[in-house]
Every structure is written in C-alpha cells, then in structure tokens.
Design a protein around this motif. Sequence first.
Motif, short mmCIF file in Angstrom:
data_model
loop_
_atom_site.label_atom_id
_atom_site.label_comp_id
_atom_site.label_asym_id
_atom_site.label_seq_id
_atom_site.Cartn_x
_atom_site.Cartn_y
_atom_site.Cartn_z
N ILE A 138 13.02 5.33 -1.85
CA ILE A 138 13.57 5.80 -0.58
C ILE A 138 12.48 6.00 0.46
O ILE A 138 12.61 5.60 1.63
N VAL A 139 11.37 6.62 0.06
CA VAL A 139 10.27 6.86 1.00
C VAL A 139 9.67 5.56 1.49
O VAL A 139 9.38 5.39 2.68
N ILE A 143 2.20 7.21 -6.55
CA ILE A 143 1.32 8.33 -6.87
C ILE A 143 1.98 9.66 -6.52
O ILE A 143 1.92 10.64 -7.26
N TRP A 144 2.64 9.70 -5.36
CA TRP A 144 3.24 10.95 -4.89
C TRP A 144 4.51 11.32 -5.66
O TRP A 144 4.72 12.49 -5.97
N PHE A 145 5.38 10.35 -5.92
CA PHE A 145 6.70 10.63 -6.47
C PHE A 145 6.92 10.10 -7.88
O PHE A 145 7.91 10.45 -8.51
N ALA A 164 0.84 -1.20 0.00
CA ALA A 164 0.00 0.00 0.00
C ALA A 164 0.87 1.26 0.00
O ALA A 164 0.58 2.23 -0.71
N TRP A 165 1.94 1.24 0.80
CA TRP A 165 2.87 2.37 0.79
C TRP A 165 3.53 2.54 -0.57
O TRP A 165 3.78 3.66 -1.01
N LEU A 166 3.80 1.42 -1.23
CA LEU A 166 4.39 1.48 -2.56
C LEU A 166 3.45 2.17 -3.54
O LEU A 166 3.87 3.03 -4.32
N VAL A 167 2.17 1.83 -3.48
CA VAL A 167 1.19 2.46 -4.38
C VAL A 167 1.11 3.96 -4.10
O VAL A 167 1.10 4.79 -5.03
#
Length: 269
Positions: free
Chosen positions: A133-134, A123-125, A116-119
């Motif tokens: 990195i995030v 979207i953000w970067f 989920a963080w990857l998705v």
Amino acid sequence: MSALTDRAGRVGRFLWGGWAGLAGLALFAALWQAGHEAYGDFILPSPQATLWACAAILSDPENWRIIGQTLQRAVWGFAGSAVIGGLAGLIAGYSPATMRLARPLLIVVLGVPPIAWLVLAMIWFGATDGMVIVTIMVGVVPLVFAGTAEGVANRDRGLDAMAQVFGAGPLRRLWGVGLRQMLSHLFPALVLGLATSIKVAVMIEVLSSVGGIGNELSRARQYMDVTQALAWVCLAVAGLIALEYALVHPVRAELERWREAARPWGVKR
C-alpha cells in the motif's frame, strides 16, 4: 420520479457507450490472434486458449481469494492516494506559495526509482500489505496531486467572482464553482492512478512474493507457462476495468451532470 428517470437515462447511456469499448477489445483480440498465428503457441498463445485458462483459474475458489487480495491492496493504496493527493493538490492550487514549495518535492519523489521505494517499504513494514500500500501511494499521490492542483490553478476566476457577487460564501463557491472545474483534470488523474495502483501492486507481488496475482505470475514464469501468465495478466486487467467502472466512472457521471446541459442536442461523447 423525474430524478429516477433522469438517473436511469444516464445509466442507459453509460451502458450503451460500452459498445465502443467492446469494439476496441475485439480489435485488440484480432491483433493478438494475428500475432499468435505468426509466432506460434510458445511465444504468444491464442486468445481462445488464454480465455480457457482464465476460466480454469476462476473455477477454483482459492484463486478468487488471490485476485481479491491484489485488488484489495490496490484499492486501499488508491483510496489513500486519492485522499492525500486530492487534499494536498487542493491546498496547493489555491496557494501559489505552497505550489512552488511542492514542486521540488514532487521531483524528488518521482525521481526515486520504484524499486528503491519497494526496498525501503520492505525494511519499514516487512512482507505485509502495508508494504504494498505504501509503495502504491508513493507512486500515485503525485499523479493525483498534480491533476488536482492543475485543475484548481486553471479555474475560471471570473466565475468565482460572479458567485461571490451573488452572495455565495467560500464553501459554496468551492463546492459549486471551484471543484466542478477541477474535476475535468482530476478524473483523468484518478483513472491513471487506479491503473498505476494495479500495476504497482502486481509488480511488488512478483518481486517480494507476498501472494496475490504477482505471486502466480512468478510461478508461471518458473514453469515457462506463457498461457497461464497471460491468463493472470488478463484477470488483472479485467479487475482494473471492473474497479474503474465501479468506482471512478459512476462518481464522474454523477458530479458532471452539468455537462449534459452544456452539450448540444444529439451530440455525444
């Protein structure tokens, strides 16, 4: 001169201790060979074939750039996690109220699946290094935070009071007493965080096709080339070992010199 001799002695003991690690790797290779003989080349190629594949990969300068790309992303994510998690854990360890506020946030962050963080990061970067990195930092910051906060919270407060009696100021007590005790909890968290950084970086590269070792693993999967896939996995693990012994262990050996004085003569780790 004595300082140089002492440092050279610590380096020598550190290198000599690598024999235990080599023995463990030899045992792993023996088990690997047994699995190869039991299941064959298609399921599990032999260690020798995998090493030859690693040598072939490393013979191409372009592949060095690919390996460096993954390791660079992992190092940046790990460094950011160490700074943010370490400072936040230090504050929480000295402030019980902050620790109580941080625990629910840690549960929320750890409860969200990494995919989920990857998705969200995509979207953000977009498909950039920032996305990798995030995502690494989201997974590693809680580990470093928990290790730092636990180490500070479990410190011997009697030593801190004794230092205060002898006139040590707050910063001197923090550096000479608090941080020294916290390191025994922090360094295992850093080692785990570095390993997690490599794993998350490779996983994201496999899923998002942003280059690096993960992209080569995805390509090996498309061609059903098990030997090539294992070779890239071995190179990722070798990169992890190189980073761990180049970044974490030298700092640990330098900051934990006091353990040598506390250890009985002839007793080694």
